[in-house]
Design an enzyme around this catalytic site. Structure first.
Site, PDB file in Angstrom:
ATOM      1  N   ASP A  35      55.710 -33.818  28.189  1.00 26.23           N
ATOM      2  CA  ASP A  35      54.431 -33.573  28.846  1.00 26.23           C
ATOM      3  C   ASP A  35      54.613 -33.962  30.305  1.00 26.23           C
ATOM      4  OD1 ASP A  35      51.889 -33.587  29.891  1.00 26.23           O
ATOM      5  OD2 ASP A  35      51.075 -35.089  28.523  1.00 26.23           O
TER       6      ASP A  35
ATOM      7  N   LYS B 177      52.011 -32.107  40.842  1.00 26.08           N
ATOM      8  CA  LYS B 177      51.734 -30.954  39.979  1.00 26.08           C
ATOM      9  C   LYS B 177      50.722 -30.003  40.621  1.00 26.08           C
ATOM     10  CE  LYS B 177      50.699 -30.139  35.056  1.00 26.08           C
ATOM     11  NZ  LYS B 177      50.391 -30.856  33.803  1.00 26.08           N
TER      12      LYS B 177
ATOM     13  N   GLU C 148      49.318 -26.893  27.181  1.00 30.72           N
ATOM     14  CA  GLU C 148      48.942 -28.261  26.799  1.00 30.72           C
ATOM     15  C   GLU C 148      47.891 -28.322  25.685  1.00 30.72           C
ATOM     16  OE1 GLU C 148      48.133 -29.854  30.669  1.00 30.72           O
ATOM     17  OE2 GLU C 148      50.253 -29.805  31.189  1.00 30.72           O
TER      18      GLU C 148
ATOM     19  N   ASP D 155      40.553 -30.238  27.343  1.00 31.55           N
ATOM     20  CA  ASP D 155      41.655 -31.020  27.903  1.00 31.55           C
ATOM     21  C   ASP D 155      41.402 -31.308  29.383  1.00 31.55           C
ATOM     22  OD1 ASP D 155      44.037 -32.057  28.833  1.00 31.55           O
ATOM     23  OD2 ASP D 155      45.303 -30.431  28.098  1.00 31.55           O
TER      24      ASP D 155
END
Ligand SMILES: [Zn+2]
Lengths: 226, 674
Positions: free
Chosen positions: B8, B83, B184, B211
């Site tokens: 992850d 990210k 994810e 999420d």
């Protein structure tokens, strides 16, 4: 008759994977059509629940996840076969897309929204809807204007729009029933009867596309005003 | 045994996990923590030696918890939340630059891959991520005692093609073969569904995965049926997460410090980072308590003290949370299900610990009204990595626990081509199951034309300029023919990673048209090759030897930190016993380091790490207060050329309103005024 590229057995059911030896087939020059992908005859009446079961069964055998340790060639075959399976499932599960697709592979010219051409915005409304569409566009314009000015839209205009929207949605339902009826005729008919059903379905699809765009615009306008 | 790990790669934290038999296990790092903060800091370059070396010094970096302090001590050499920059161009990050202290290399042009300045060097976002991945790879190798070369890496479901490619490139640079990119939320569903999906007699269930991570938001609607996890629709925002909440709190604090104390901290990156650390702690407190306190010493000796009641906090963050509601409704509508048809909701991401987030989710999916509760049994920080490990096991095909599972995911964004007039002609709708393909036909407009330019886009907007430019293709080698006669067939294929491939053929002449792919924000194969971090990771040199080298380097790092320790003010605050324990652990490590007993070196390293833990904490506190209070000459000089680090309020703040609410809210705090 199509044969397995690996063991030469003729296919039973889907030509994407050989039932006899399990080899995933590479897509040759002639890819199977979406009906063939599921081992189905070219018919508009489809049992979607059974189609889904077959989709899952084939996915389990074809999916790239099953070939993570295979050769590059096997991986490529799996990728292409799964893409074709998914494309076929996406189109055949939807009754309207199914009709469009079948007419297309039967050699009819269907639809005008494709790459290289502008979207359908300027298309002429069907003659019998001219007046209603004109009025609807006025209402839509009014709502857009008031939104642009940061005001809440006039309640009476919204109510009119809602009524018009419901009427068009009802037309859409009616049209879908007509499409189903013609689909049944196409499946049952031959020659002239089939050609007649196809011609009527093409007309219905054109009208449907127009109505659908209207319904969508109304939904958007009402959604934004809410 | 060849391991495939699940990773992850998060905005805030990253994790690595694997399947131990039928059980997913999250792998801890050297410091014993499962979470590796996604922070990368460039170490000081070694001073040039007197003899004059031929090659420039090789840069080394620090990753994770140990890089945290650099964020405050040397903010111009450290980066977090990279990210947010993956697969993006300078023209799309104006908003991020207002809120994050990213230092972009000044010569980056629009349309180019970004480069980030760390100290005297530049790095692409993929390279920064590669350092994080390499750390995870090393942690896994250390834990498993085997080389790790293959991985499944998770990405936000709403990541576009460029963001996915940048992630895959990062894997390659870290010496990992990326077998699959998994979304994810889908990974989280796998982690939860593992035990129950294959139970006999299970009817199909519809599940929503919400999420909300550090920097991204995803919502996915799935149908679970006899081991098949079929995504029906997905939506999200790749720039929405806990980071945004931190920034809101930070801006409020900065504004208040300026108005109440006349101190503008915005131009001091180290002070901003120290304050950011304090507001994050307050945010975490507010998930459990009804009030949190900020108490910070300012330059000049003043104190900034502020009580944040939860009611004020929730009002403040409501607009951020509300931004998740639209994507949820769109996903439901695309999936063709009503909220009450959702059987289960899974909460993923650290930000779902916030009570207000849970209330919003409850409202959207009408859970409480139906006597249901969202799933949060699994640690929301770890569930995605666990799911990645499950997917890795599916790919490895060697576990009975996963051999009946199959993930059918979708492409989050529609694929289109720019048509005449700059409008987008759709070739593939969003939420199509992947792999998926589409075929389009093109022709020429001019007699004898031998090439055609095609612009591929991703997005939902009507106009090409509002969509994401994926690539421009030049189809070359078309035989000269009258206009409109060539029939060029272009095939688009989205693979199981959500990444696009294109091929083309001129059908009348039968010639394959050559395609020159110009990825709009991507790196070429050669560029990726040149950025591969460690050549020795690649070379099939002896794994055991490499492990030994790495263990000695780890020992070096901690020993040199301990050697410098007495220079730090924090050293004086340790007890004599604590200092003695550190020296003992140090001597032990020095004794075993030159040997070849890998286990002994590692154990001694871990022991020294444990012995210095309190010192590290004190040093961190010291850095924070130093950043706030005293500015060294060096630090003052640094602030002169970092105006990009300036932080602006995302929303104008009404000071009076906050004050008023604070007064109202303080009535319900548990602790009285001091
Ligand atoms: Zn065969």
């Amino acid at each position: 008759m199509m044969h397995c590229a690996s063991c030469r057995e003729p296919f039973h059911g889907s030509p994407l994977i050989c039932a006899a030896c399990g080899a995933v087939q590479s897509s040759g020059v002639e890819a199977p059509d979406y009906f063939q992908v599921f081992g189905l005859e070219r018919r508009l009446g489809v049992d979607v629940a059974a189609l889904e079961r077959e989709f899952h069964r084939l996915s389990r055998r074809l999916h790239p996840d099953r070939f993570a340790r295979a050769t590059a060639e096997e991986q490529q075959n799996s990728l292409r076969a799964t893409a074709l399976l998914n494309d076929a499932w996406r189109v055949l599960r939807d009754p309207v897309e199914r009709v469009e697709y079948l007419l297309k592979i039967e050699g009819h010219a269907v639809g005008e929204e494709h790459a290289g051409k502008a979207r359908s915005a300027e298309r002429q409304p069907p003659a019998d809807l001219l007046e209603e569409v004109f009025e609807l566009n006025m209402q839509l314009e009014e709502i857009r204007m008031s939104r642009k000015m940061g005001e809440t839209a006039d309640a009476s205009v919204l109510a009119e729009l809602r009524t018009a929207g419901e009427r068009f949605e009802a037309m859409l339902d009616e049209l879908d029933q007509a499409l189903t009826a013609e689909s049944t005729k196409w499946d049952a008919g031959k020659g002239q009867a089939r050609a007649g059903a196809a011609a009527r379905m093409i007309e219905l699809l054109d009208r449907r596309r127009y109505l659908w765009n209207l319904v969508r615009e109304v939904r958007e306008a009402l959604g934004a005003a809410a | 045994m060849e391991y495939i790990v699940g990773i992850d790669l998060g905005t805030t934290n990253s994790l690595v996990a694997y399947m131990q038999g039928d059980q997913p296990v999250v792998i801890p790092g050297v410091d014993g923590s499962n979470l590796v903060p996604s922070i990368v800091a460039l170490d000081p370059l070694p001073a040039p030696t007197a003899e004059g070396e031929s090659s420039p010094p090789r840069p080394t970096v620090t990753v994770g918890n140990s890089a945290r302090r650099a964020l405050i001590a040397t903010p111009e050499r450290a980066i977090y939340s990279v990210k947010r920059l993956m697969g993006r161009g300078i023209e799309d990050i104006a908003e991020e630059l207002k809120l994050f202290p990213f230092r972009i290399a000044p010569d980056v042009q629009p349309g180019e891959v970004l480069r980030i300045q760390l100290g005297e060097m530049n790095f692409t976002p993929s390279e920064i991520s590669a350092y994080v991945l390499r750390q995870l790879k090393r942690n896994a190798e250390r834990f498993l005692g085997e080389p790790v070369k293959k991985a499944v890496i998770t990405v936000p479901a709403y990541f576009n093609d460029a963001q996915r490619q940048a992630t895959r490139d990062a894997g390659r640079m870290a010496g990992l073969e990326v077998l699959r990119l998994v979304n994810e939320p889908t990974a989280a569903a796998l982690a939860y569904g593992l035990d129950r999906a294959t139970e006999s007699g299970q009817h199909a269930r519809t599940v929503a995965v919400y999420d909300l991570g550090g920097g991204t938001f995803d919502i996915s609607i799935l149908k679970l049926n006899d081991g098949i996890f079929e995504v029906m629709a997905t939506n999200g925002d790749t720039h929405l997460g806990g980071d945004d909440i931190d920034n809101l709190l930070l801006v409020v604090a900065l504004d208040e410090i300026r108005t109440e104390h006349g101190v503008d901290l915005r131009q001091q990156p180290d002070a901003v980072q120290a304050l950011r650390k304090a507001v994050i702690e307050a945010k975490i407190t507010l998930s459990a308590e009804t009030t949190a306190k900020l108490d910070i010493e300012l330059p000049g000796g003043d104190r900034y003290q502020r009580e944040i009641p939860r009611a004020v906090y929730e009002q403040l963050i409501a607009p951020v949370l509300e931004r998740t509601a639209g994507p949820c409704r769109q996903a439901l509508s695309d999936a063709g299900v009503r909220p009450e048809q959702i059987d289960e909701v899974v909460l993923v991401g650290g930000s779902t610990r916030i009570p207000a987030v849970r209330r919003l989710v409850d409202e959207i999916f009408q859970l409480n009204a139906r006597g249901r509760r969202p799933h949060m049994e699994l640690n929301p920080d770890e569930v995605v990595a666990v799911g990645a490990a499950v997917q890795a096991s599916i790919l490895a095909g060697n576990s009975a626990a996963t051999d009946q599972l199959l993930l059918l995911d979708v492409t989050p964004l529609s694929l289109g081509i720019e048509a005449l007039g700059g409008v987008v002609a759709r070739v593939l709708q969003r939420n199509s199951t992947i792999p998926a393909s589409a075929t389009e036909h093109f022709t020429t407009g001019v007699e004898g034309q031998t090439n055609v330019a095609i612009h591929v886009l991703q997005g939902e907007r009507e106009l090409a300029k509002d969509c994401r430019s994926l690539a421009r293709f030049d189809l070359k080698g078309i035989p000269p023919m009258p206009a409109g006669l060539p029939r060029i067939e272009v095939k688009f294929l989205i693979d199981a990673n959500g990444i696009l491939q294109v091929s083309a053929r001129e059908q009348r002449s039968g010639t394959e048209a050559q395609i020159e792919v110009k990825p709009t924000y991507g790196l070429t194969d050669e560029q990726v090759e040149a950025m591969i971090l460690d050549s020795f990771d690649h070379a099939e040199s002896d794994f055991a030897e490499r492990q030994l080298i790495e263990a000695r380097l780890e020992a070096d790092t901690i020993l040199s930190a301990v050697a410098k320790a007495p220079e730090n003010g924090a050293w004086q605050r340790l007890t004599d016993a604590e200092r003695a324990a550190i020296f003992a652990a140090r001597d032990r490590l020095i004794a075993v380091q030159p040997g070849s007993d890998l286990k002994a070196i590692r154990e001694a390293t871990t022991a020294l790490d444990q012995a210095t833990r309190r010192f590290a904490e004190l040093m961190m506190d010291q850095a924070v207060s130093q950043a706030m209070r005293g500015k060294t000459m060096e630090a003052a000089n640094r602030t002169l050329n970092v105006d990009q680090a300036e932080i602006h309020a995302p929303h104008p703040f009404a000071q009076a309103e906050i004050e008023e609410n604070a007064a109202v809210g303080s009535g319900e705090t548990r602790e009285g005024n001091e």
